[in-house]
Motif scaffolding. Structure first.
Motif: not given
Length: 514
Positions: A410-427, A487-491
């Motif tokens: 639950v914690k891991k996938n909540a973090d992923v959801a936050v990162e997915l949204v946050k990254g789209k709205f960065e100024r 989100c999942h560590g790809s580099r």
């Protein structure tokens, strides 16, 4: 070449591990035809090489492939501690899994340590193998209770060691837990003779051969990016992140963390031992010979991939620790590593799902890859030759332990959801022409977010910063000069090429007219 930074430390300009320096490593051609073997192994690190060695010695025809060159992934970036002391875990494991399963975890890793020791002896390998005691120490009152419980767990599991009040290396500490008769070595020097033995036994090795899929037929076929295949009775993923998911959803059941190492020249005799803190940020110390002198490997400062401060700050923190605590300032090497954590901290080793017994996986070693990987290779060998292994009850990838797996999932996938949204709205306020030489940053291209890096020749490399795995926004890693997915560590390289999965497609390159 060194570089200066704001913390007044002189670092090597580029992160390169000590282990590959001045070592003659053989090269191999890429796979240029379809082949048939008994076992196809993807990933030429310590797991893949050890498994190929064990199987080839048993008369099994193997093919070992790597997307890059052998021994240059996590194995080439380790601290190379050969120990079953994997942090403060045994009291925790007893509470989660029970005493018997925890014994299985310890015995698997202790047998791996013994296997490495026996292999060094039997093959007469000169790899700086040295038995050492391993210590977890603390300066925190809050951690003392944990160490006391861990010492009781050692007693329960009959692990040689226990709680102590002083250590050979004079580090500030309140108490420590010691595990006796562990070891350290030079991982590349250890594995190269195994590579020779694989070849002598007729094993096939290919470099620059990227596996992208498995066709699941009566017998699996490992499909490579250039269109060739390896037909085999067993397909084994020993790559850091599984190259093939097979509906195992490994990207949702693991998270990646980065950690850092500086190698510092020591003029003083080293008293022996391997040391790591119980508390965070982690500080780890071990030595390795360099000619007639000693290098001290100072490591730690881990964080989730794609998150945290400018990553050069992590190197600076370790260098400051070496200066303040050990009086060391001559930094010879710096490098970092990426490690995968499973939901319950135990690696996944075995069939990729419960219904696919001839597609096997080994992954999720946390930061303890030398014994976990060797143990994994030994288990995989037994699965292939005998159909089972002794440690299935705790290592099987199909397990699900309600506590702590549900909380972590639950914690891991909540973090992923936050990162997915946050990254789209960065100024974004920068434009490509604002990027300086050696700088990587987000910029605005045609009104949209992009990533830009200007190399030493002044050439600008622009990429779409949308990760090709699941669409998160990648972040610039200044210390390694890579684009990392939180989100999942790809580099990805500055040019957008995949360095590490689960992504298997590059970032889209953008043409920018400056």
């Amino acid at each position: 070449m060194t570089m200066n930074n704001n913390d007044n430390h002189n670092f090597p300009k580029f992160p390169e591990p000590f282990w590959r320096d001045d070592i003659q490593i053989p090269s191999f051609s890429s796979l240029k035809e379809n082949i048939t073997v008994e076992v196809g192994i993807v990933g030429a690190g310590i797991t893949g090489i050890t498994l190929a060695y064990l199987l080839s010695q048993a008369g099994v025809k193997v093919a070992l492939i790597d997307a890059g060159v052998i021994l240059n992934g996590t194995t080439g970036h380790t601290t190379a501690k050969v120990t079953a002391q994997h942090g403060v875990i045994y009291d925790e494991f007893i509470s989660h899994f029970g005493e018997e399963k925890t014994k299985l975890y310890y015995h698997a890793n202790d047998q791996a340590r013994a296997f490495i020791k026996d292999t060094v002896t039997s093959l007469k390998i000169d790899c700086d193998f040295k038995e050492q005691d391993a210590y977890i120490y603390t300066n925190s009152e809050q951690e003392l209770n944990k160490l006391e419980k861990e010492a009781k767990a050692y007693e329960q599991l009959r692990i040689q060691g226990g709680l102590i009040e002083s250590m050979p290396l004079q580090l500030p500490m309140k108490k420590a837990v010691v595990m006796r008769n562990q070891a350290q070595f030079h991982p590349i020097k250890y594995l190269l003779p195994l590579v020779e033995e694989i070849q002598k036994a007729g094993g096939l090795i290919y470099e620059n051969t990227t596996a992208v899929n498995v066709e699941e037929e009566d017998q699996p076929k490992i499909i490579t990016r250039n269109g060739h295949y390896i037909a085999c009775k067993y397909a084994v993923s020993c790559s850091h992140f599984p190259f093939y998911d097979g509906m195992g959803f490994y990207f949702a059941r693991m998270h990646p963390e980065r950690s850092y190492i500086v190698a510092v020249k020591s003029e003083q005799p080293y008293p022996g031992g391997m040391y790591i803190t119980s508390e965070s940020p982690t500080r780890s110390v071990r030595s390795t010979p360099i000619g007639s002198e000693e290098l001290l490997l100072l490591s730690g400062d881990g964080h989730k991939t794609g998150k945290g401060v400018n990553t050069i700050k992590h190197y600076a923190a370790l260098a400051q620790f070496g200066k303040d605590v050990l009086g060391l300032t001559d930094i010879r090497y710096r490098w970092s590593a990426q490690d995968l954590y499973t939901l319950d901290k135990v690696p996944y080793v075995g069939p990729i799902t419960s219904t696919k017994e001839n597609i096997l996986v080994a992954t999720g070693y946390r930061k303890w890859g030398m014994t976990n990987s060797t143990a994994a290779a030994m288990m995989l060998k037994d699965l292939i030759l005998e159909g089972r292994h002794l440690y299935e009850d705790i290592f099987t990838p199909s397990r699900f332990v309600p506590d702590p797996s549900i909380k972590e999932l639950v914690k891991k996938n909540a973090d992923v959801a936050v990162e997915l949204v946050k990254g789209k709205f960065e100024r974004i306020d920068k434009f490509p022409e604002d990027v300086k030489v050696g700088e990587g940053t987000h910029v605005k291209v045609n009104g949209k977010k992009a990533g830009a890096f200007r190399d030493e020749d002044g050439k600008l490399h622009c990429v779409d910063t949308t990760c090709t795995h699941m669409g998160c926004e990648v972040e610039w890693n200044d210390g390694e000069r890579t684009w990392d997915c939180p989100c999942h560590g790809s580099r990805f390289s500055p040019e957008g090429d995949v360095i590490e999965g689960p992504a298997d497609q590059p970032l889209k390159k953008l043409a920018v007219d400056e």
